[in-house]
Write an enzyme that holds these catalytic residues in place. Structure first.
Site, PDB file in Angstrom:
ATOM      1  N   GLU A 107       0.881  -1.174   0.000  1.00 51.57           N
ATOM      2  CA  GLU A 107       0.000   0.000   0.000  1.00 51.57           C
ATOM      3  C   GLU A 107       0.913   1.216   0.000  1.00 51.57           C
ATOM      4  O   GLU A 107       1.780   1.338   0.861  1.00 51.57           O
ATOM      5  CB  GLU A 107      -0.916  -0.004   1.227  1.00 51.57           C
ATOM      6  CG  GLU A 107      -1.895  -1.180   1.255  1.00 51.57           C
ATOM      7  CD  GLU A 107      -2.812  -1.243   0.031  1.00 51.57           C
ATOM      8  OE1 GLU A 107      -3.122  -0.187  -0.549  1.00 51.57           O
ATOM      9  OE2 GLU A 107      -3.214  -2.359  -0.348  1.00 51.57           O
TER      10      GLU A 107
ATOM     11  N   CYS B 136      -1.913   8.465   4.706  1.00 50.14           N
ATOM     12  CA  CYS B 136      -1.928   8.167   3.272  1.00 50.14           C
ATOM     13  C   CYS B 136      -3.265   8.575   2.672  1.00 50.14           C
ATOM     14  O   CYS B 136      -3.372   8.881   1.503  1.00 50.14           O
ATOM     15  CB  CYS B 136      -1.693   6.685   3.057  1.00 50.14           C
ATOM     16  SG  CYS B 136      -2.760   5.707   4.091  1.00 50.14           S
TER      17      CYS B 136
HETATM   18  P1  NAD Z   1       9.068   5.131   3.110  1.00 49.49           P
HETATM   19  O1  NAD Z   1       8.853   4.453   1.809  1.00 49.49           O
HETATM   20  O2  NAD Z   1      10.082   6.211   3.176  1.00 49.49           O
HETATM   21  O3  NAD Z   1       9.485   4.075   4.211  1.00 49.49           O
HETATM   22  C1  NAD Z   1       8.707   2.912   4.443  1.00 49.49           C
HETATM   23  C2  NAD Z   1       9.626   1.853   4.990  1.00 49.49           C
HETATM   24  O4  NAD Z   1      10.488   1.400   3.938  1.00 49.49           O
HETATM   25  C3  NAD Z   1      10.544   2.312   6.118  1.00 49.49           C
HETATM   26  O5  NAD Z   1      10.621   1.312   7.106  1.00 49.49           O
HETATM   27  C4  NAD Z   1      11.875   2.474   5.410  1.00 49.49           C
HETATM   28  O6  NAD Z   1      12.975   2.361   6.247  1.00 49.49           O
HETATM   29  C5  NAD Z   1      11.817   1.315   4.447  1.00 49.49           C
HETATM   30  N1  NAD Z   1      12.754   1.360   3.318  1.00 49.49           N
HETATM   31  C6  NAD Z   1      13.232   2.432   2.669  1.00 49.49           C
HETATM   32  N2  NAD Z   1      14.068   2.036   1.669  1.00 49.49           N
HETATM   33  C7  NAD Z   1      14.107   0.678   1.705  1.00 49.49           C
HETATM   34  C8  NAD Z   1      14.789  -0.325   0.948  1.00 49.49           C
HETATM   35  N3  NAD Z   1      15.601  -0.008  -0.058  1.00 49.49           N
HETATM   36  N4  NAD Z   1      14.583  -1.610   1.263  1.00 49.49           N
HETATM   37  C9  NAD Z   1      13.768  -1.957   2.285  1.00 49.49           C
HETATM   38  N5  NAD Z   1      13.101  -1.048   3.040  1.00 49.49           N
HETATM   39  C10 NAD Z   1      13.275   0.250   2.755  1.00 49.49           C
HETATM   40  O7  NAD Z   1       7.632   5.649   3.624  1.00 49.49           O
HETATM   41  P2  NAD Z   1       7.291   6.471   4.961  1.00 49.49           P
HETATM   42  O8  NAD Z   1       7.833   7.859   4.819  1.00 49.49           O
HETATM   43  O9  NAD Z   1       7.629   5.711   6.190  1.00 49.49           O
HETATM   44  O10 NAD Z   1       5.702   6.520   4.875  1.00 49.49           O
HETATM   45  C11 NAD Z   1       5.047   7.477   4.118  1.00 49.49           C
HETATM   46  C12 NAD Z   1       4.491   6.878   2.847  1.00 49.49           C
HETATM   47  O11 NAD Z   1       3.677   5.760   3.186  1.00 49.49           O
HETATM   48  C13 NAD Z   1       3.575   7.829   2.106  1.00 49.49           C
HETATM   49  O12 NAD Z   1       3.850   7.774   0.727  1.00 49.49           O
HETATM   50  C14 NAD Z   1       2.178   7.290   2.415  1.00 49.49           C
HETATM   51  O13 NAD Z   1       1.202   7.610   1.440  1.00 49.49           O
HETATM   52  C15 NAD Z   1       2.446   5.827   2.499  1.00 49.49           C
HETATM   53  N6  NAD Z   1       1.401   5.130   3.271  1.00 49.49           N
HETATM   54  C16 NAD Z   1       0.456   4.439   2.576  1.00 49.49           C
HETATM   55  C17 NAD Z   1      -0.570   3.786   3.259  1.00 49.49           C
HETATM   56  C18 NAD Z   1      -1.628   3.036   2.494  1.00 49.49           C
HETATM   57  O14 NAD Z   1      -2.379   2.266   3.108  1.00 49.49           O
HETATM   58  N7  NAD Z   1      -1.711   3.206   1.181  1.00 49.49           N
HETATM   59  C19 NAD Z   1      -0.612   3.839   4.652  1.00 49.49           C
HETATM   60  C20 NAD Z   1       0.384   4.537   5.329  1.00 49.49           C
HETATM   61  C21 NAD Z   1       1.390   5.172   4.619  1.00 49.49           C
END
Ligand code: NAD
Length: 542
Positions: A293, A327
């Site tokens: 998501e 989100c």
């Molecule tokens: P992000 O993508 O920066 O981080 C998410 C996770 O991914 C973190 O734990 C991060 O450390 C990890 N990560 C980053 N690079 C990685 C890699 N190369 N390999 C493995 N893991 C890695 O997102 P965020 O800033 O924590 O959250 C915000 C985003 O989440 C927004 O875009 C928001 O819309 C989305 N979001 C979506 C929903 C939904 O249900 N659609 C819900 C909540 C948040």
């Protein structure tokens, strides 16, 4: 072996407590906020039930008071990531063979612990570590976390009930096997409940996980992990490994036993994981399930028949609660010219009343954004709007990062329906409004549908019910969660399963059967009572 058939009653949603002054819950929460903000805890890695400390550390800070350190955490190196994979694979043998009712009982016990003994702990950690006010924390860290746990146990019971038909000479069975291998769970900072569910949904169905939590939500996520352990989760079923996403991801994605990824976060990260998996396909034992998501650019569309106050209140709450870091947050709004003066007046009035500040003052409606990168990102969008002739800032527009990462709730009005902040996800307290001519309703709905690559949430406001239905049809693919006369945030487990399509993810609807089904690989078993003893077809025999 106990062959009884168990049923779980449909659960009810966890009640949201009020936290009125002098209430028991408020007193307990205040004591816990003081306790957690007057100590610095250590957050180790937890692999196979054991704590690990490495030579690389980082700090967890309050976003609203960023010099205040809440915890020191240890970062995984390749060695611990490898341990975590091995530990998940070892635990898989016991966990996947266990009766599903035992697994369900651990989820239900975790829910009870959060509802009672650890309610204040989960709220305080989420408030201090992720800068949520009392209400925003209560609906996330407590209520939604509990709902995910309880409803998933119930939905799993419905899945396990599903069996194919058998006939008089054969018995047909479906065995709901967990995936073969381990699940990589990658959680975002913004919802404690999502971090819980990303792990506990696959775990309910018999899988084991390697969990990479977001660094900026480590405090609440660590307490969650401890609660799961206290509820009886066997060692190695969830392996908690904070650290660099890139480092952890690189090691995990090279494992032949990667059975699935359960992800919530940005498109950039999910696309990267998907591309890596595609590149590594030949090394995996099974095709990994990819459930993600991602982002949103959610809309509120007001019809000329809408009520101005309702549009303004829902736009404000939808756009600015938890600083717009949901989100599902509203971040673009379409208002007819005839309604705009009244909506504008209401919005300005709310903006002048609602306070911004520290989570410790319960009267603050808006708190800090999560970190400096987020603060800078928001301020860049504001700067862009200030300098562009197509936009005007009518509320907010200022930020201050001296003490905490505070960005004023900001409303931009634009003449360009494809203005940068109408199109791109910002993930902060910034709402952009496009005012359309009343006689261009159809055209503007078309623009709304095509403006952003996302399809997560959207809302229409209209007293004219036929118009609302028609907008619902026209915007069919614009949102996976669609609202009529309500803000597009605040989906409740068991009532509005959540997820979107287009660039918003795989739409596997967290908190329901659709999601749980992705974590099983069914085996069909046919037993024949009278095996064939003649090779010829009937018509070949006289
Ligand atoms: P992000 O993508 O920066 O981080 C998410 C996770 O991914 C973190 O734990 C991060 O450390 C990890 N990560 C980053 N690079 C990685 C890699 N190369 N390999 C493995 N893991 C890695 O997102 P965020 O800033 O924590 O959250 C915000 C985003 O989440 C927004 O875009 C928001 O819309 C989305 N979001 C979506 C929903 C939904 O249900 N659609 C819900 C909540 C948040």
């Amino acid at each position: 072996m106990n062959n009884a058939i168990y049923n779980f009653a449909p659960p009810s949603n966890e009640p949201i407590l009020e936290y009125k002054h002098n209430s028991q819950e408020r007193t307990e929460l205040e004591a816990e906020l003081t306790r957690q903000s007057t100590m610095v805890i250590e957050i180790p890695l937890i692999i196979g039930g054991k704590e690990y400390r490495t030579s690389q550390t980082g700090t967890v800070r309050m976003p609203h008071n960023h010099t205040h350190i809440l915890a020191t955490y240890y970062k995984a190196t390749e060695i611990e990531v490898q341990f975590a994979i091995e530990s998940a694979l070892k635990a898989h043998k016991i966990w996947s063979d266990l009766s599903w009712t035992v697994r369900a009982s651990i989820l239900l016990k975790s829910a009870e612990l959060i509802s009672g003994k650890y309610r204040a702990v989960m709220n305080a950690a989420t408030m201090l570590g992720q800068s949520k006010n009392i209400y925003q924390s209560e609906i996330d860290a407590v209520c939604e976390t509990i709902d995910f746990l309880k409803f998933n146990a119930y939905f799993a019971s419905k899945i396990y009930e599903m069996q194919p038909r058998s006939t008089f000479n054969q018995l047909n069975k479906m065995e709901f096997r967990p995936l073969e291998g381990f699940v990589f769970t990658v959680s975002p900072f913004n919802f404690t409940s999502i971090a819980s569910n990303l792990n506990m949904a696959p775990v309910m169905m018999g899988n084991t996980t390697v969990w990479k939590p977001a660094t900026t939500s480590l405090l609440s996520n660590y307490y969650l992990m401890k609660i799961f352990q206290e509820a009886g989760l066997p060692d190695g079923v969830i392996n908690f490994i904070p650290g660099s996403g890139a480092l952890i991801g690189n090691t995990v994605l090279k494992s032949p036993d990667l059975a699935g990824i359960h992800f919530t976060g940005s498109n950039e990260t999910f696309n990267h994981l998907w591309n890596e998996v595609s590149g590594n396909l030949s090394i995996y034992r099974s095709y990994p399930r990819l459930i993600g998501e991602t982002g949103g650019k959610n809309f509120l569309f007001a019809h000329p028949s809408a009520t101005a106050r309702e549009v303004a209140v829902n736009a404000y709450r939808g756009a600015f609660e938890f600083q717009g870091q949901k989100c599902s947050a509203v971040s673009r709004m379409y208002v007819p010219k005839s309604l705009w003066p009244a909506v504008n007046k209401e919005l300005i009035s709310i903006c002048s009343e609602a306070q911004v500040g520290d989570v410790m003052d319960p009267m603050n409606f808006i708190n800090a954004v999560i970190d400096e990168a987020s603060f800078n990102n928001c301020m860049n969008y504001i700067k862009y709007a200030l300098e562009d002739g197509d936009a005007e800032i009518i509320a907010g527009g200022k930020g201050d990062k001296n003490v905490g990462y505070y960005v004023e709730p900001t409303i931009i009005v634009t003449k360009n329906p494809k203005f940068k902040s109408m199109v791109e996800e910002i993930f902060g307290p910034i709402l952009t409004v496009y005012i359309y001519e009343d006689n261009k309703l159809e055209e503007t709905i078309g623009i709304c549908n095509e403006t952003s690559p996302y399809g997560l949430t959207g809302a229409v406001f209209a007293l004219d019910r036929i118009a609302a239905s028609s907008m619902c049809e026209q915007l069919r693919y614009a949102a996976g969660n669609f609202y009529i006369n309500d803000k597009p945030t605040g989906a409740i487990v068991g009532l509005q399963p959540f997820g979107g399509s287009r660039a918003s993810g795989t739409n596997d609807k967290a908190g329901g059967e659709f999601n749980l089904i992705r974590w099983i690989s069914p085996r069909t078993i046919k037993e024949t009572f009278l095996p064939a003893s003649e090779y010829r077809y009937g018509y070949m025999i006289d």
